[in-house]
Design a protein around this motif. Structure first.
Motif, PDB file in Angstrom:
ATOM      1  N   UNK A   1      82.436  10.019 -28.195  1.00 34.55           N
ATOM      2  CA  UNK A   1      82.595  11.131 -27.357  1.00 34.55           C
ATOM      3  C   UNK A   1      83.220  12.377 -27.882  1.00 34.55           C
ATOM      4  N   UNK A   2      82.670  13.147 -27.660  1.00 33.63           N
ATOM      5  CA  UNK A   2      83.021  14.864 -28.065  1.00 33.63           C
ATOM      6  C   UNK A   2      84.271  15.240 -27.272  1.00 33.63           C
ATOM      7  N   UNK A   3      85.430  15.894 -27.809  1.00 35.70           N
ATOM      8  CA  UNK A   3      86.600  16.425 -27.127  1.00 35.70           C
ATOM      9  C   UNK A   3      86.025  17.082 -25.998  1.00 35.70           C
ATOM     10  N   UNK A   4      86.751  16.949 -24.986  1.00 36.61           N
ATOM     11  CA  UNK A   4      86.496  17.611 -23.938  1.00 36.61           C
ATOM     12  C   UNK A   4      85.634  17.281 -23.098  1.00 36.61           C
ATOM     13  N   UNK A   5      84.617  16.399 -23.611  1.00 34.48           N
ATOM     14  CA  UNK A   5      83.548  15.902 -22.933  1.00 34.48           C
ATOM     15  C   UNK A   5      83.865  14.815 -21.439  1.00 34.48           C
ATOM     16  N   UNK A   6      83.222  15.052 -20.922  1.00 33.55           N
ATOM     17  CA  UNK A   6      83.581  14.091 -19.374  1.00 33.55           C
ATOM     18  C   UNK A   6      83.204  12.557 -20.084  1.00 33.55           C
ATOM     19  N   UNK A   7      84.203  11.826 -19.545  1.00 30.10           N
ATOM     20  CA  UNK A   7      83.931  10.439 -20.091  1.00 30.10           C
ATOM     21  C   UNK A   7      82.780   9.751 -19.225  1.00 30.10           C
ATOM     22  N   UNK A   8      82.165   8.935 -19.556  1.00 30.89           N
ATOM     23  CA  UNK A   8      81.148   8.227 -18.946  1.00 30.89           C
ATOM     24  C   UNK A   8      81.132   6.642 -19.359  1.00 30.89           C
ATOM     25  N   UNK A   9      80.325   6.071 -18.562  1.00 30.48           N
ATOM     26  CA  UNK A   9      79.982   4.609 -18.557  1.00 30.48           C
ATOM     27  C   UNK A   9      78.656   4.299 -18.876  1.00 30.48           C
ATOM     28  N   UNK A  10      78.398   3.589 -20.028  1.00 29.13           N
ATOM     29  CA  UNK A  10      76.982   3.308 -20.213  1.00 29.13           C
ATOM     30  C   UNK A  10      76.851   1.697 -20.214  1.00 29.13           C
ATOM     31  N   UNK A  11      75.895   1.349 -19.220  1.00 29.69           N
ATOM     32  CA  UNK A  11      75.957  -0.173 -18.867  1.00 29.69           C
ATOM     33  C   UNK A  11      74.400  -0.371 -18.899  1.00 29.69           C
ATOM     34  N   UNK A  12      74.021  -1.619 -19.567  1.00 33.41           N
ATOM     35  CA  UNK A  12      72.832  -2.327 -19.765  1.00 33.41           C
ATOM     36  C   UNK A  12      72.835  -3.290 -18.820  1.00 33.41           C
ATOM     37  N   UNK A  13      71.830  -3.374 -18.007  1.00 32.22           N
ATOM     38  CA  UNK A  13      71.365  -4.577 -17.160  1.00 32.22           C
ATOM     39  C   UNK A  13      70.467  -5.112 -17.260  1.00 32.22           C
ATOM     40  N   UNK A  14      70.439  -6.546 -17.521  1.00 31.55           N
ATOM     41  CA  UNK A  14      69.377  -7.269 -17.757  1.00 31.55           C
ATOM     42  C   UNK A  14      69.224  -8.471 -16.633  1.00 31.55           C
ATOM     43  N   UNK A  15      68.027  -8.673 -16.219  1.00 26.93           N
ATOM     44  CA  UNK A  15      67.700  -9.820 -15.153  1.00 26.93           C
ATOM     45  C   UNK A  15      67.853 -10.954 -15.740  1.00 26.93           C
ATOM     46  N   UNK A  16      68.474 -11.834 -15.703  1.00 30.82           N
ATOM     47  CA  UNK A  16      68.577 -12.980 -16.150  1.00 30.82           C
ATOM     48  C   UNK A  16      68.434 -14.168 -15.081  1.00 30.82           C
ATOM     49  N   UNK A  17      67.841 -14.003 -13.961  1.00 28.31           N
ATOM     50  CA  UNK A  17      67.667 -14.972 -12.905  1.00 28.31           C
ATOM     51  C   UNK A  17      66.696 -16.089 -13.417  1.00 28.31           C
ATOM     52  N   UNK A  18      65.842 -15.724 -14.190  1.00 33.03           N
ATOM     53  CA  UNK A  18      64.705 -16.629 -14.590  1.00 33.03           C
ATOM     54  C   UNK A  18      65.413 -17.732 -15.613  1.00 33.03           C
ATOM     55  N   UNK A  19      66.368 -17.230 -16.463  1.00 31.83           N
ATOM     56  CA  UNK A  19      67.037 -17.988 -17.419  1.00 31.83           C
ATOM     57  C   UNK A  19      67.883 -19.064 -16.695  1.00 31.83           C
ATOM     58  N   UNK A  20      68.644 -18.465 -15.791  1.00 31.42           N
ATOM     59  CA  UNK A  20      69.515 -19.479 -14.861  1.00 31.42           C
ATOM     60  C   UNK A  20      68.462 -20.464 -14.145  1.00 31.42           C
ATOM     61  N   UNK A  21      67.452 -19.844 -13.884  1.00 30.95           N
ATOM     62  CA  UNK A  21      66.869 -20.974 -13.067  1.00 30.95           C
ATOM     63  C   UNK A  21      66.222 -22.073 -13.844  1.00 30.95           C
TER      64      UNK A  21
END
Length: 841
Positions: A1-21
């Motif tokens: 992250x560059x100085x002075x830059x606004x912090x942010x959150x990168x999230x990856x979402x994966x659907x594992x409903x099938x795996x759980x099933x």
């Protein structure tokens, strides 16, 4: 992250409903599989390559001695309940994994942890990975021990079914025959194929009424079984008797699956019983009822008279002049006359009346349902008239009359059946005194003879007190070995005025008096004392004693017997033998049996005396616990001259053998009597031909010096198959003697001359032809037999022409043919016993 830059959150979402099933489904599937495996009633396990358990179901865990399948994981067989067999199981598992081939459904016998036999049916399958490499083993097994045991029982049942000697039949609930065994076919004549699918009614003989089968089926339904005797019919139509048991076999719910019937053919036993029962209840000569059946019918008639308020008559009949018939014309003519007279007297009676022959020329008639005394008188007259009718025997016309005594029942005082007989006997005697050929009615007032009887009793009582009675002893021997086996004690009265009196003079007087018991005990005590004296002299002689009915049926009989034995401690109770008359047993069979059983417990032996006199039945042999049977002397004395006596004797011997009883014969008067008895299988005997009764002091010398006739020593018995030949030959010899007697004028009537009518001739065309026709001697016997009869006819013709000197001259020819015939019979006989049998004729 560059100085002075606004912090942010990168999230990856994966659907594992099938795996759980999928995971949930896999878990559910695995749990379902485990549940299925745990629920299965078989053992399931799986191992890795190192033979350690990866898993199992609950059945396996329990068998392994573990609480839960998880407790098995990671362990090997050495840690299981079957550690002792671990090496065997591991080797078997390794073999399957090494071969890579499944081993399916094989049975093997193992040991359970409690060391009990255990049958398992197993399958083992190699487990492979994706690369087809074996990484373990799956095992499945089922406990089939119960099934194996059931199979063994079935095999055993099948063996019993096949090899049983009893006939076995299995049927459906509706009665349709499913199967039968070989014994069934042997007994009935029907093969298995002929009866399968049919009803057992094919065996119905129609001998049983409908009610019989109704009761049978009711027992099967209510009780599940039935047993009894039944008459069936063979395939060839012959009726046979069977003892049969039928059982209903039910399933687990109690429903009948099938019926099983087991039966044995008892026809020979039934025929033998019928023959013996007829002998026991009917006179052999006249076929009239004998004393036993008379006693039964008289008691029945007395009971019927009491119920109906009617009277009953007892008529005692004695023929007048019969002895002269026997003396002048021979016993055969006398027998024929008795048969004719008996038949005629029987024809005069009404239905329900009875006439019986007591023996000799004495008869008793029982007439029932009489309104009064006068009603009976015409019947008595008809009996006298029937007895007095002429009898035609060949060219002879014979005639006798009869003296008849009658008495009536009921009387003013209670009276027993035997008293009625004695009253009628007394009245008959009065009829004889009055001139014969008449009847006399018993008068109770004339029974004052009891005073005379009382006087006689007092004389006998005084004789006992004065020691006037003595014992004589008649030796008993084994004729085959020549050994003395004992002696019979016989009482005599040494009367101071009349000399030595036989027992027939005084014993009948005391028969029904308590004095009979006193004298009976004196006899036992005296005999025991004599046995002690003999023992002191070095002699061991068992003694038998006749015991009367009154003494035997005393309530304290066993107690008194025990006291008498105790008074002579040196005598073994087993050396004392008590002989019981059949008539004694008739009175109270149960009481007599009880007394004998108690006596035997003391060690005393018992013999059934005078067996075969017509009083016996299977009941006595079946219930009286005697150790020996004594055959009555009348059959022994007459057996060489009377083939009927011989037949009765052979039947009695067969009956005694069937009941495993020792046999002794009395009345052996000649060497020939002894020889014939030995051939018939009876080796123990006594009689005048061996020794007369003698005082005790003569017994030692007699015992030391007596030797049996050489013909007796070692003589074997004739086999049963050769008895018909022996009997036929005996009758033929008797026939020749009868011819000679007629030729010498000692016989009024010649014997029949037709060679086909004598017993030897009958034997030749029947049993002889069947068994011996191939032997050369057989044809010679037939020819000699014809010549003997032909020569006899010639001699009788010569006598008819008064050429008596020529007849006497040619008697030698008859003897020669007889001897030649006997020699051929010897050659025909298959063994030594039969040869000796022919030689004794």
């Amino acid at each position: 992250m560059e100085a002075g830059a606004e912090p942010f959150l990168l999230a990856t979402v994966r659907d594992i409903s099938g795996l759980k099933q999928a995971e949930a489904a896999l878990t559910e599937s695995r749990d379902l599989l485990q549940t299925i495996i745990d629920t299965a009633p078989i053992g399931v396990f799986w191992k890795d390559c190192n033979l350690r358990y990866l898993g199992c179901n609950k059945v396996f865990a329990k068998d392994a001695g573990m609480a839960h399948p998880l407790d098995v994981i990671g362990k090997d067989d050495y840690q299981m309940a079957w550690a002792a067999q671990a090496q065997y199981y591991r080797a078997d598992d390794q073999a399957v994994m090494a071969s890579g081939i499944a081993r399916l459904f094989y049975d093997a016998l193992h040991k359970s942890p409690s060391d009990q036999p255990l049958w398992l049916r197993s399958s083992k399958i190699p487990l492979r990975n994706q690369d087809n490499e074996v990484f373990g083993l799956l095992g499945i097994y089922e406990d089939i021990t119960v099934r194996k045991q059931a199979e063994e029982k079935l095999l055993l049942a099948a063996s019993v079914f096949t090899h049983a000697r009893e006939g076995i039949m299995i049927a459906k609930p509706d009665g349709t025959i499913i199967d039968v065994n070989d014994a069934f076919s042997h007994i009935t004549g029907y093969s298995r194929e002929e009866v399968q699918g049919r009803n057992p009614s094919i065996l119905n003989s129609t001998r049983q009424e409908k009610d019989f089968y109704t009761t049978l089926w009711r027992d099967l339904v209510d009780k599940g079984h039935w047993s009894g005797e039944i008459w069936d019919r063979r395939k060839n139509g012959e009726v046979f008797a069977a003892i049969e048991t039928i059982s209903a076999v039910r399933d687990i719910d109690g429903h009948i699956q099938h019926y099983v019937a087991l039966f044995s053919d008892i026809t020979p036993i039934k025929e033998y019983e019928k023959r013996l029962e007829h002998i026991a209840h009917y006179d052999a000569l006249t076929s009239l009822p004998n004393r036993v059946l008379l006693s039964d019918r008289l008691r029945q008639g007395m009971a019927q008279s009491r119920r109906r308020g009617k009277r009953l008559a007892v008529a005692f009949i004695d023929l007048d002049g019969f002895k002269a018939i026997n003396d002048n014309h021979g016993h055969k003519a006398g027998d024929l006359l008795l048969i004719d007279v008996a038949s005629r007297m029987e024809q005069t009676l009404r239905a329900g009346d009875t006439i019986a022959r007591l023996g000799g020329d004495e008869f008793v008639a029982v007439l029932i349902d009489l309104d009064d005394t006068e009603t009976c008188l015409p019947m008595l007259g008809r009996l006298l008239a029937a007895a007095a009718q002429p009898v035609h025997i060949g060219d002879l016309v014979l005639q006798v009359s009869a003296s008849l005594g009658a008495t009536f029942y009921p009387q003013t005082e209670d009276i027993e059946a035997d008293q009625l007989l004695r009253q009628a006997d007394q009245a008959m005697y009065q009829a004889k005194l009055a001139g014969k050929n008449r009847y006399h009615i018993f008068d109770p007032e004339q029974d004052n003879r009891s005073r005379s009887l009382h006087e006689s009793l007092e004389d006998i009582r005084r004789a006992l007190a004065a020691n006037q009675f003595v014992l004589y002893y008649q030796p008993k021997v084994n004729m085959r070995t020549g050994t003395m086996i004992g002696a019979e004690a016989l009482i005599r009265w040494q009367h101071p005025e009349k000399g030595l009196l036989p027992p027939s003079v005084f014993l009948p007087v005391i028969e029904n008096d308590p004095l009979a018991v006193e004298i009976g005990e004196w006899v036992i005590d005296t005999a025991l004392l004599q046995m002690e004296l003999w023992q002191a002299a070095g002699l061991h002689i068992p003694v038998s004693i006749n015991i009367g009915a009154r003494q035997l049926q005393q309530t304290n009989f066993v107690e008194r017997l025990c006291a008498l034995l105790a008074a002579h401690p040196n005598v073994s109770p087993g050396d004392l033998e008590l002989e019981v008359l059949e008539t004694s047993a008739m009175g109270d069979l149960a009481k007599v049996t009880q007394a004998i059983v108690a006596g035997r417990k003391l060690g005393v032996r018992f013999t059934l005396d005078d067996f075969g006199t017509g009083y016996s039945s299977l009941t006595y042999l079946n219930h009286l616990p005697v150790t020996q049977i004594k055959i009555d002397q009348r059959f022994i004395r007459g057996m060489l001259d009377d083939t009927d006596d011989m037949a009765i004797l052979e039947g009695v011997l067969g009956l005694a053998t069937a009941f495993r009883q020792q046999i002794i014969a009395e009345g052996v008067e000649t060497v020939e009597h002894g020889t014939m008895l030995l051939q018939l299988g009876c080796e123990l005997a006594q009689g005048y031909g061996i020794a007369h009764p003698m005082p005790a002091n003569q017994i030692p010398d007699w015992s030391a010096t007596w030797r049996p006739d050489p013909a007796w020593l070692g003589l074997p018995a004739v086999s049963r198959v050769d008895l018909p030949l022996l009997f036929a030959s005996l009758e033929h010899s008797t026939w020749i003697a009868a011819v000679e007697a007629f030729l010498r004028g000692e016989r009024k009537v010649p014997p029949p001359l037709d060679h086909r009518q004598c017993r030897l001739g009958t034997w030749l065309v029947a049993d002889g032809q069947a068994r011996h026709s191939a032997q050369p001697a057989f044809q010679a016997i037939d020819a000699l037999h014809r010549k003997v009869h032909a020569l006899a006819g010639e001699l009788l013709e010569l006598q008819a022409q008064d050429r008596n000197l020529e007849v006497q001259t040619r008697l030698g020819e008859l003897h020669g043919l007889r001897d030649a015939l006997l020699e051929q019979l010897k050659a025909l006989a298959p063994g030594k016993s039969a040869v000796n049998g022919m030689g004794s004729l």
